[in-house]
Design an enzyme around this catalytic site. Structure first.
Site, mmCIF file in Angstrom:
data_model
loop_
_atom_site.group_PDB
_atom_site.id
_atom_site.type_symbol
_atom_site.label_atom_id
_atom_site.label_comp_id
_atom_site.label_asym_id
_atom_site.label_seq_id
_atom_site.Cartn_x
_atom_site.Cartn_y
_atom_site.Cartn_z
ATOM 1 C CG HIS A 278 -2.799 23.420 82.726
ATOM 2 N ND1 HIS A 278 -3.897 23.327 82.969
ATOM 3 C CD2 HIS A 278 -2.366 22.777 81.669
ATOM 4 C CE1 HIS A 278 -3.949 22.829 81.530
ATOM 5 N NE2 HIS A 278 -3.015 22.943 80.946
ATOM 6 C CD GLU A 279 1.088 24.338 80.534
ATOM 7 O OE1 GLU A 279 1.694 22.915 80.335
ATOM 8 O OE2 GLU A 279 0.585 24.599 79.754
ATOM 9 C CG HIS B 78 0.847 19.307 80.266
ATOM 10 N ND1 HIS B 78 -1.196 18.332 79.677
ATOM 11 C CD2 HIS B 78 0.160 19.848 79.591
ATOM 12 C CE1 HIS B 78 -1.866 18.876 79.507
ATOM 13 N NE2 HIS B 78 -0.992 20.501 79.181
ATOM 14 C CG HIS C 3 -6.017 19.123 77.884
ATOM 15 N ND1 HIS C 3 -5.344 19.933 76.905
ATOM 16 C CD2 HIS C 3 -4.791 20.014 79.091
ATOM 17 C CE1 HIS C 3 -4.092 20.861 76.318
ATOM 18 N NE2 HIS C 3 -4.096 20.870 78.006
#
Lengths: 196, 128
Positions: free
Chosen positions: A127-128, A131, A137
């Site tokens: 997930h990170e 980013h 998101h």
């Protein structure tokens, strides 16, 4: 999928990004290999490879475990709550909350019901990294970029929503055939997590 | 805290639950009420971008329009019933561990809430 305001991304033509771990954390090879796998999930779908380097200062991506207030204005809050955060390109900073109970093998089958604090590290890392590459998101619950993750839950495989979003920014890996492979240690998404 | 597998987590660490478990006490709160600790809920929404910086950070315990609007936007982003009330699904979702990055940055989001309404210049047309 969504992007950060202004749709920042790594410069056009970037084909390789290096990553390094905060030396003070003294992470084991096993912990580092979890991140390697997480990076591979993204490099499978875009034409960028990720290479580990020992030179922390000059690495494009800097990964560290921190607790509480660690100087970036985004203090961690102890066990659970916020798990990690990462900055938009080309910052390259990925911070994991050192107060979490990070589980490395991603296997939550037959997990004791009392373990409410276990967090799958690879799920959060994937997930990170999204980013770090420029994704914000997503409201699609199955996507990697959905903001929440149940405890003792594993979600590591990119969803179509993630793939579409990241390929808007970087295009497709020429070798990508539309399906992602299952990487060891083998378990795919397990969003039926006992406590989610 | 690194554990090779879930069974290696000591019992003494198990069952800590969510840092936001306190939100449970706000279940059923609605607009117009004043409830002790509601300011903490506003801080949560402020942290994740649902309440803008222009609103300051000295929040009251009033269930005001600011909070109701934040809840509705949150519910929209997470595909929950957009009631503006602190119902059980909303509270439970807020208590889940999550990424520390904001959902709304500088007032803009392309999560569901940012895509809900067409821009004002949109002209509705019908195929003929």
């Amino acid at each position: 999928y969504s992007f950060f305001p202004g749709q920042p991304r790594w410069p056009a033509g970037t084909s390789e990004l290096t990553y390094a771990f905060l030396p003070g954390n003294q992470l084991t090879a096993t912990v580092k290999s979890v991140f390697t796998r997480a990076f591979e999930r993204w490099s499978e779908v875009i034409p960028i490879t990720f290479t580990q380097t020992e030179v922390y200062r000059s690495a494009d991506i800097k990964i560290g475990f921190y607790t509480g207030d660690h100087g970036d204005g985004e203090a961690f809050d102890g066990s659970m709550g916020t798990l990690a955060h990462a900055f938009s390109p080309p910052s390259g900073h990925l911070h994991m909350d050192g107060d979490e109970d990070w589980v490395l093998d991603g296997n939550f089958l037959n997990a004791p019901a009392s373990i409410l604090s276990a967090v799958d590290m690879e799920s959060v890392a994937v997930h990170e990294i999204g980013h770090l590459l420029g994704l914000g998101h997503s409201s699609v619950e199955d996507s990697i970029m959905y903001p929440t993750l149940g405890s003792a839950t594993r979600k590591v495989e990119l969803a179509q929503d993630d793939i579409q979003g990241i390929q808007v920014l970087y295009g497709s890996n020429p070798s990508f055939n539309g399906t992602t492979s299952v990487l060891t240690p083998g378990q795919g998404n397990d969003t039926s997590g006992a406590y989610s | 805290h690194f554990f090779p597998n879930i069974t290696s987590i000591p019992r003494s660490l198990a069952g800590n639950g969510s840092a936001w478990g306190v939100f449970n006490k706000f279940l059923g709160c609605h607009a117009g009420q004043k409830v002790d600790g509601l300011a903490r809920l506003k801080n949560y929404f402020h942290y994740f971008g649902y309440i803008g910086n222009h609103s300051g950070s000295n929040f009251t315990d009033d269930f005001d329009d600011l909070l109701e609007s934040a809840i509705k936007t949150y519910q929209l982003n997470f595909n929950l019933n957009t009631s503006g009330e602190l119902d059980a699904p909303t509270i439970q979702h807020m208590m889940r561990p999550r990424c520390g990055n904001a959902d709304i940055v500088n007032g803009s989001s392309t999560m569901a809430s940012g895509k809900a309404a067409p821009p004002p210049t949109t002209v509705h047309t019908v195929a003929h």
